[in-house]
Design a protein around this motif. Structure first.
Motif, PDB file in Angstrom:
ATOM      1  N   VAL A  19       0.841  -1.210   0.000  1.00  0.00           N
ATOM      2  CA  VAL A  19       0.000   0.000   0.000  1.00  0.00           C
ATOM      3  C   VAL A  19       0.871   1.254   0.000  1.00  0.00           C
ATOM      4  O   VAL A  19       0.622   2.205  -0.764  1.00  0.00           O
ATOM      5  CB  VAL A  19      -0.960  -0.009   1.215  1.00  0.00           C
ATOM      6  CG1 VAL A  19      -1.613   1.352   1.410  1.00  0.00           C
ATOM      7  CG2 VAL A  19      -2.008  -1.100   1.054  1.00  0.00           C
ATOM      8  N   PHE A  20       1.908   1.259   0.802  1.00  0.00           N
ATOM      9  CA  PHE A  20       2.780   2.432   0.876  1.00  0.00           C
ATOM     10  C   PHE A  20       3.586   2.610  -0.413  1.00  0.00           C
ATOM     11  O   PHE A  20       3.806   3.743  -0.852  1.00  0.00           O
ATOM     12  CB  PHE A  20       3.692   2.337   2.101  1.00  0.00           C
ATOM     13  CG  PHE A  20       3.015   2.780   3.371  1.00  0.00           C
ATOM     14  CD1 PHE A  20       3.312   4.002   3.945  1.00  0.00           C
ATOM     15  CD2 PHE A  20       2.065   1.985   3.999  1.00  0.00           C
ATOM     16  CE1 PHE A  20       2.684   4.434   5.102  1.00  0.00           C
ATOM     17  CE2 PHE A  20       1.430   2.395   5.148  1.00  0.00           C
ATOM     18  CZ  PHE A  20       1.737   3.626   5.710  1.00  0.00           C
ATOM     19  N   ALA A  23       1.245   4.138  -3.012  1.00  0.00           N
ATOM     20  CA  ALA A  23       1.071   5.570  -2.745  1.00  0.00           C
ATOM     21  C   ALA A  23       2.284   6.355  -3.236  1.00  0.00           C
ATOM     22  O   ALA A  23       2.142   7.414  -3.870  1.00  0.00           O
ATOM     23  CB  ALA A  23       0.838   5.812  -1.259  1.00  0.00           C
ATOM     24  N   PHE A  26       2.231   6.584  -7.042  1.00  0.00           N
ATOM     25  CA  PHE A  26       1.294   7.606  -7.523  1.00  0.00           C
ATOM     26  C   PHE A  26       1.962   8.972  -7.498  1.00  0.00           C
ATOM     27  O   PHE A  26       1.858   9.743  -8.460  1.00  0.00           O
ATOM     28  CB  PHE A  26       0.016   7.627  -6.678  1.00  0.00           C
ATOM     29  CG  PHE A  26      -1.087   6.764  -7.214  1.00  0.00           C
ATOM     30  CD1 PHE A  26      -1.872   7.192  -8.272  1.00  0.00           C
ATOM     31  CD2 PHE A  26      -1.343   5.530  -6.653  1.00  0.00           C
ATOM     32  CE1 PHE A  26      -2.901   6.403  -8.768  1.00  0.00           C
ATOM     33  CE2 PHE A  26      -2.363   4.729  -7.136  1.00  0.00           C
ATOM     34  CZ  PHE A  26      -3.147   5.164  -8.203  1.00  0.00           C
ATOM     35  N   LEU A  27       2.639   9.298  -6.410  1.00  0.00           N
ATOM     36  CA  LEU A  27       3.291  10.609  -6.306  1.00  0.00           C
ATOM     37  C   LEU A  27       4.431  10.757  -7.305  1.00  0.00           C
ATOM     38  O   LEU A  27       4.555  11.792  -7.969  1.00  0.00           O
ATOM     39  CB  LEU A  27       3.789  10.830  -4.881  1.00  0.00           C
ATOM     40  CG  LEU A  27       2.702  11.030  -3.829  1.00  0.00           C
ATOM     41  CD1 LEU A  27       3.313  11.033  -2.439  1.00  0.00           C
ATOM     42  CD2 LEU A  27       1.935  12.313  -4.086  1.00  0.00           C
ATOM     43  N   GLY A  51      -5.068  10.392  -8.072  1.00  0.00           N
ATOM     44  CA  GLY A  51      -4.531   9.530  -7.015  1.00  0.00           C
ATOM     45  C   GLY A  51      -3.405  10.210  -6.256  1.00  0.00           C
ATOM     46  O   GLY A  51      -3.338  10.143  -5.021  1.00  0.00           O
ATOM     47  N   ALA A  52      -2.524  10.891  -6.984  1.00  0.00           N
ATOM     48  CA  ALA A  52      -1.428  11.610  -6.338  1.00  0.00           C
ATOM     49  C   ALA A  52      -1.951  12.730  -5.455  1.00  0.00           C
ATOM     50  O   ALA A  52      -1.449  12.944  -4.349  1.00  0.00           O
ATOM     51  CB  ALA A  52      -0.464  12.151  -7.389  1.00  0.00           C
ATOM     52  N   THR A  54      -4.685  12.703  -3.918  1.00  0.00           N
ATOM     53  CA  THR A  54      -5.285  12.066  -2.748  1.00  0.00           C
ATOM     54  C   THR A  54      -4.229  11.650  -1.743  1.00  0.00           C
ATOM     55  O   THR A  54      -4.358  11.910  -0.542  1.00  0.00           O
ATOM     56  CB  THR A  54      -6.115  10.841  -3.168  1.00  0.00           C
ATOM     57  OG1 THR A  54      -7.133  11.269  -4.077  1.00  0.00           O
ATOM     58  CG2 THR A  54      -6.752  10.168  -1.970  1.00  0.00           C
ATOM     59  N   VAL A  55      -3.165  11.007  -2.208  1.00  0.00           N
ATOM     60  CA  VAL A  55      -2.163  10.476  -1.273  1.00  0.00           C
ATOM     61  C   VAL A  55      -1.145  11.514  -0.828  1.00  0.00           C
ATOM     62  O   VAL A  55      -0.315  11.218   0.036  1.00  0.00           O
ATOM     63  CB  VAL A  55      -1.445   9.221  -1.838  1.00  0.00           C
ATOM     64  CG1 VAL A  55      -2.423   8.111  -2.100  1.00  0.00           C
ATOM     65  CG2 VAL A  55      -0.634   9.539  -3.075  1.00  0.00           C
ATOM     66  N   ASP A  56      -1.199  12.727  -1.373  1.00  0.00           N
ATOM     67  CA  ASP A  56      -0.272  13.752  -0.870  1.00  0.00           C
ATOM     68  C   ASP A  56      -0.703  14.295   0.487  1.00  0.00           C
ATOM     69  O   ASP A  56       0.049  14.993   1.154  1.00  0.00           O
ATOM     70  CB  ASP A  56      -0.053  14.874  -1.877  1.00  0.00           C
ATOM     71  CG  ASP A  56      -1.238  15.807  -2.075  1.00  0.00           C
ATOM     72  OD1 ASP A  56      -2.182  15.791  -1.268  1.00  0.00           O
ATOM     73  OD2 ASP A  56      -1.213  16.556  -3.073  1.00  0.00           O
ATOM     74  N   TRP A  83       5.903  16.398  -4.321  1.00  0.00           N
ATOM     75  CA  TRP A  83       5.511  15.004  -4.503  1.00  0.00           C
ATOM     76  C   TRP A  83       6.714  14.071  -4.382  1.00  0.00           C
ATOM     77  O   TRP A  83       6.582  12.942  -3.941  1.00  0.00           O
ATOM     78  CB  TRP A  83       4.797  14.816  -5.827  1.00  0.00           C
ATOM     79  CG  TRP A  83       3.354  15.256  -5.782  1.00  0.00           C
ATOM     80  CD1 TRP A  83       2.678  15.729  -4.694  1.00  0.00           C
ATOM     81  CD2 TRP A  83       2.431  15.259  -6.851  1.00  0.00           C
ATOM     82  NE1 TRP A  83       1.384  16.015  -5.035  1.00  0.00           N
ATOM     83  CE2 TRP A  83       1.200  15.747  -6.351  1.00  0.00           C
ATOM     84  CE3 TRP A  83       2.513  14.905  -8.192  1.00  0.00           C
ATOM     85  CZ2 TRP A  83       0.071  15.875  -7.150  1.00  0.00           C
ATOM     86  CZ3 TRP A  83       1.377  15.036  -8.984  1.00  0.00           C
ATOM     87  CH2 TRP A  83       0.168  15.517  -8.462  1.00  0.00           C
ATOM     88  N   TRP A  90       6.502   8.398   2.154  1.00  0.00           N
ATOM     89  CA  TRP A  90       5.655   7.200   2.100  1.00  0.00           C
ATOM     90  C   TRP A  90       6.519   5.937   2.150  1.00  0.00           C
ATOM     91  O   TRP A  90       6.170   4.974   2.846  1.00  0.00           O
ATOM     92  CB  TRP A  90       4.799   7.187   0.832  1.00  0.00           C
ATOM     93  CG  TRP A  90       3.517   7.939   0.949  1.00  0.00           C
ATOM     94  CD1 TRP A  90       3.251   9.199   0.495  1.00  0.00           C
ATOM     95  CD2 TRP A  90       2.301   7.485   1.559  1.00  0.00           C
ATOM     96  NE1 TRP A  90       1.958   9.547   0.786  1.00  0.00           N
ATOM     97  CE2 TRP A  90       1.345   8.511   1.431  1.00  0.00           C
ATOM     98  CE3 TRP A  90       1.928   6.307   2.190  1.00  0.00           C
ATOM     99  CZ2 TRP A  90       0.048   8.401   1.918  1.00  0.00           C
ATOM    100  CZ3 TRP A  90       0.627   6.191   2.672  1.00  0.00           C
ATOM    101  CH2 TRP A  90      -0.295   7.233   2.523  1.00  0.00           C
TER     102      TRP A  90
END
Length: 103
Positions: A19-20, A23, A26-27, A51-52, A54-56, A83, A90
């Protein structure tokens, strides 16, 4: 019994790490797409950038992140810096959690 718990902890650690990593990807890919001036109307590009965003977590945001560049190519610099730092964070946090969870 101990072998079952150990296996479960190993699987959970692998899922957490995955998951990490996703993430962070995505960044990193989002920053690359911004730097390459990818067509933001493309569905895949839009998906990656959304997605980026969101996870930022708002901390590593392109628009109001750790560092806010101005001037020429500010959007690209903001994406690459904020990012990029976010992706590294992350990965570091994911690895630490993975090591804590894994038996």
């Amino acid at each position: 019994m101990k072998a079952g718990v150990s296996t479960l902890r190993t699987r959970v650690a692998q899922v957490v790490w995955l998951v990490f990593v996703v993430a962070a990807l995505f960044l990193a890919v989002g920053a690359l797409l911004i730097a390459l001036d990818a067509n933001r109307d493309n569905g895949l590009v839009k998906f990656i950038l959304d997605g980026a965003n969101t996870v930022d977590l708002g901390i590593f945001s392109r628009n109001n992140g750790i560092k806010d560049f101005t001037g020429n190519n500010a959007d690209v610099k903001n994406a690459l810096f904020n990012w990029g730092i976010g992706a590294i964070v992350w990965l570091v946090v994911g690895r630490v959690l993975e090591r804590i969870i894994r038996p």
